[in-house]
Design an enzyme around this catalytic site. Structure first.
Site, short mmCIF file in Angstrom:
data_model
loop_
_atom_site.label_atom_id
_atom_site.label_comp_id
_atom_site.label_asym_id
_atom_site.label_seq_id
_atom_site.Cartn_x
_atom_site.Cartn_y
_atom_site.Cartn_z
N TYR A 310 0.48 -0.85 -0.01
CA TYR A 310 0.16 -0.10 -0.28
C TYR A 310 0.70 1.49 -0.07
CZ TYR A 310 -2.97 3.94 1.31
OH TYR A 310 -3.88 4.90 1.27
N TYR A 311 0.81 1.98 -1.42
CA TYR A 311 1.66 3.76 -0.98
C TYR A 311 0.26 4.94 -1.68
CZ TYR A 311 5.47 0.33 -1.84
OH TYR A 311 6.53 -0.27 -1.80
N VAL A 369 3.38 -5.92 3.80
CA VAL A 369 4.65 -6.34 2.70
C VAL A 369 5.35 -5.22 2.91
CG1 VAL A 369 4.46 -8.74 2.96
CG2 VAL A 369 3.74 -7.66 1.20
N GLU A 370 4.55 -3.78 1.60
CA GLU A 370 5.54 -2.67 1.57
C GLU A 370 4.41 -1.89 1.91
OE1 GLU A 370 6.55 -2.62 -2.37
OE2 GLU A 370 6.54 -5.00 -2.10
N ASN A 371 4.99 -0.88 2.80
CA ASN A 371 4.45 0.60 2.92
C ASN A 371 5.53 1.52 2.63
OD1 ASN A 371 2.78 2.06 5.23
ND2 ASN A 371 2.13 2.94 2.87
#
EC number: 3.2.1.86
Length: 473
Positions: A310-311, A369-371
Site C-alpha cells: 500500500y502506497y 508487506v510494503e508501505n
C-alpha cells in the site's frame, strides 16, 4: 496493546532492486535486468518496446544495484540493529535456474539464499520469501513467450520444489508472486510478456494470468506436501479506488477498477474465478484456455494468508479523457490529498480503508508487506539525512494500521516497510527515489561509493519496533 505480541515488524526488498551481481556464479539473464532507467523504461516494462538484450544507449541499474549480493551481512546486521522481527526478500529465479527450464538447480544460487537465510536466523529475524518478485528468465521469454505459455507452470513447479526442499525447516512464510496484478499495467516486468504487432493484448494477458494463478495454487500444494508448517501467501498491489464524484457512473467505474485488482485474490483466496470475471471474459471473447484439472487445483489449494503493498489510493472517473497519462495506472487527481515528489497521493486514512476492504472481502489473516515514502534525500554536511517527512508519512500510516486492529478488529500478522535500505525503484529505475532508513551512496547512473549510513528514521523505526507500535513520536 493493539498489535499481537508476536507481530512481525521489519522491511522488504526485491532481488533485482538490491542484489546486483547480475551475472555472477551462474546467474542467468532476467527480464528485470533489462529494464533501463530513463525515458524508454515505461514502454519496455509495459511490453510495448522490445528490450531483449543490453545495448550501449541505456543504463541498466539492476546490473549492480546496491550490491547487496556481496554486502548482505552488513545490511542484515543493520536491520537487526533496528530490531527487525522479519525480513522480506525475494529470490532471483535465474540464480536457481539460470535459463528457467533446466532439470537441476544451480547449487551456487541455492547456497547464496541459504546463507542469507542463516544470516537472518543469526539475529532471530524471520525470513519472508517472495518466490517471484517480477524476476523472469529471458530464456523463457525467447523460447516460450513468457507466462502466456502453459509450460511455464511446470518450470515454476520445479523452482518452488527446489526452494521448499532446500529450505525446509528454515523458512515459514512465502509469497508466490509479488504484486500479481501488476501484469495489467507492466506486463513485461510483471510476467515477461512482450506484445507482437496485431496481438490481442487482453487475450494474451488473460491466458498469462490464468497460468500464474495456476502456478500459485501448485506452489501452495507443493509447499504443504513438503512441509505442512509452511504458510503461503498471495500478494496484491493494493490501494482502494475512489469515485471522482458521487455521479453513479463514477461510482460504478471505481467498483470495476477495484474488482479488476481483487480478482486475482478472489481466485487465490477463494479458489475459483468470480462470476463477474468469467462473464467479462466471455463477452470480450478472451476466455483463457483451461484444462480439466485446473478447477480442482485452484479450489483445493488456496492461500493461508493475504499480503499486499500500500502506497496510495487512486481516484477514478468514468471519463477516460481525465486520466493522468504519465501514470502506469488509470487515475485522476484527488483534490483532498497531498502528493509525493513523484506525484503519488498521500492518504493514510486510505490505508485503513484498504485494509478493511481486504479483510471484509476475504476474512483471512493479512500481512502488510510494503508501505513507504519514495523521496529525494539530501545528506547534510556530515552525510546525515534528516528525513522527518518519511517519519511523518510512516507515523500516520502506522496509526491508521493500528486502528484497523484496535478499533476494526482486523487480524494482522505483520508490517514490512518498503525499502528499509535505499534501492533501485521498480517504477522508474531511479536511485534518487529513496525509501530507506539506511542511505546508500549511489546515484541514478551507478556512481557512488555504495557506503551505507543511518538516516534519522533509522532510530525512529527502531523505537517503533521496540514498543510494538506504541511509541510513534
Amino acid at each position: 496493546m493493539a498489535f499481537r505480541k508476536d507481530f512481525l515488524w521489519g522491511g522488504a526488498t526485491a532481488a533485482n532492486q538490491c542484489e546486483g551481481a547480475f551475472d555472477e556464479n551462474g546467474k542467468g539473464l532476467a527480464n528485470v535486468d533489462l529494464c533501463p532507467v530513463g525515458d524508454d523504461r515505461q514502454a519496455i516494462i509495459t511490453g510495448q518496446k522490445k528490450m531483449f538484450d543490453f545495448d550501449k544507449e541505456h543504463f541498466y541499474p539492476a546490473k549492480n544495484s546496491i550490491d547487496m549480493y556481496h554486502r548482505y551481512k552488513e545490511d542484515i546486521a543493520l536491520f537487526a540493529e533496528m530490531g527487525f522481527k522479519v525480513y522480506r526478500f525475494s529470490i532471483a529465479w535465474t540464480r536457481i535456474f539460470p535459463n528457467g527450464d533446466e532439470s537441476k538447480p544451480n547449487e551456487a544460487g541455492l547456497k547464496f539464499y541459504e546463507n542469507l537465510i542463516d544470516e537472518c536466523h543469526k539475529y532471530n529475524i524471520e525470513p519472508l520469501i517472495t518466490i517471484t518478485h517480477f524476476d523472469f528468465p529471458m530464456h523463457l521469454v525467447h523460447e516460450y513467450g513468457g507466462w502466456r505459455n502453459r509450460k511455464i507452470v511446470d518450470f515454476y513447479q520445479n523452482l518452488v520444489t527446489a526452494i521448499f526442499t532446500r529450505f525446509k525447516g528454515k523458512v515459514k512464510y512465502y509469497l508466490t508472486f509479488n504484486e500479481i496484478n501488476v501484469i495489467l499495467a507492466a506486463s513485461f516486468m510483471g510476467a515477461g510478456l512482450y506484445f507482437e504487432e496485431g496481438e490481442d493484448i487482453n487475450k494474451v494477458r488473460a491466458q498469462a494470468i490464468h497460468h500464474e494463478l495456476l502456478a500459485s495454487a501448485y506452489a501452495t500444494k507443493i509447499a504443504h506436501e513438503i512441509d505442512p508448517e509452511i504458510k503461503i501467501g498471495c500478494m496484491l498491489a493494493a490501494g482502494t479506488y475512489y469515485p471522482a464524484t458521487c455521479k453513479p457512473e463514477d461510482v460504478f467505474a471505481a467498483q470495476k477498477y477495484n474488482r479488476d485488482n481483487y480478482f486475482f485474490v478472489d481466485v487465490q483466496s477463494r479458489g475459483y474465478y468470480p462470476s463477474y470475471k468469467l462473464k467479462e471474459y466471455e463477452l470480450s471473447g478472451i476466455m483463457p484456455e483451461m484444462h480439466e484439472e485446473d478447477e480442482k487445483i485452484l479450489r483445493e489449494n488456496t492461500v493461508d494468508f493475504i499480503s499486499f503493498s500500500y502506497y496510495t489510493t487512486r481516484t477514478i472517473s468514468s471519463d477516460a479523457s481525465n486520466f493522468d497519462e504519465s501514470n502506469l495506472v488509470d487515475t485522476v487527481d484527488n483534490p483532498y490529498l497531498g502528493k509525493t515528489e513523484w506525484g503519488w497521493q498521500i492518504d493514510p486514512l486510505g490505508f485503513r480503508t484498504t485494509i478493511n476492504e481486504i479483510w471484509d472481502r476475504y476474512q483471512k489473516p493479512l500481512f502488510v508487506v510494503e508501505n513507504g515514502l519514495g523521496a529525494k534525500d539530501t545528506p547534510n554536511e556530515n552525510g546525515y539525512v534528516e528525513d522527518d517527512y518519511r517519519i511523518a508519512y510512516l507515523r500516520d500510516h502506522i496509526k491508521n494500521m493500528k486502528d484497523t486492529v484496535e478499533v476494526d478488529g482486523v487480524d494482522l500478522l505483520g508490517y514490512t516497510t518498503w525499502g528499509p535500505i535505499d534501492l533501485v525503484s521498480a517504477g522508474t529505475g531511479e536511485m534518487s527515489k529513496r525509501y530507506g532508513f539506511i542511505y546508500v551512496d549511489r546515484d541514478d547512473y551507478g556512481n557512488g561509493s555504495l557506503d551505507r549510513s543511518k538516516k534519522k528514521s533509522f532510530d525512529w523505526y527502531k523505537k517503533v519496533i521496540a514498543s510494538n507500535g506504541e511509541d510513534l513520536d
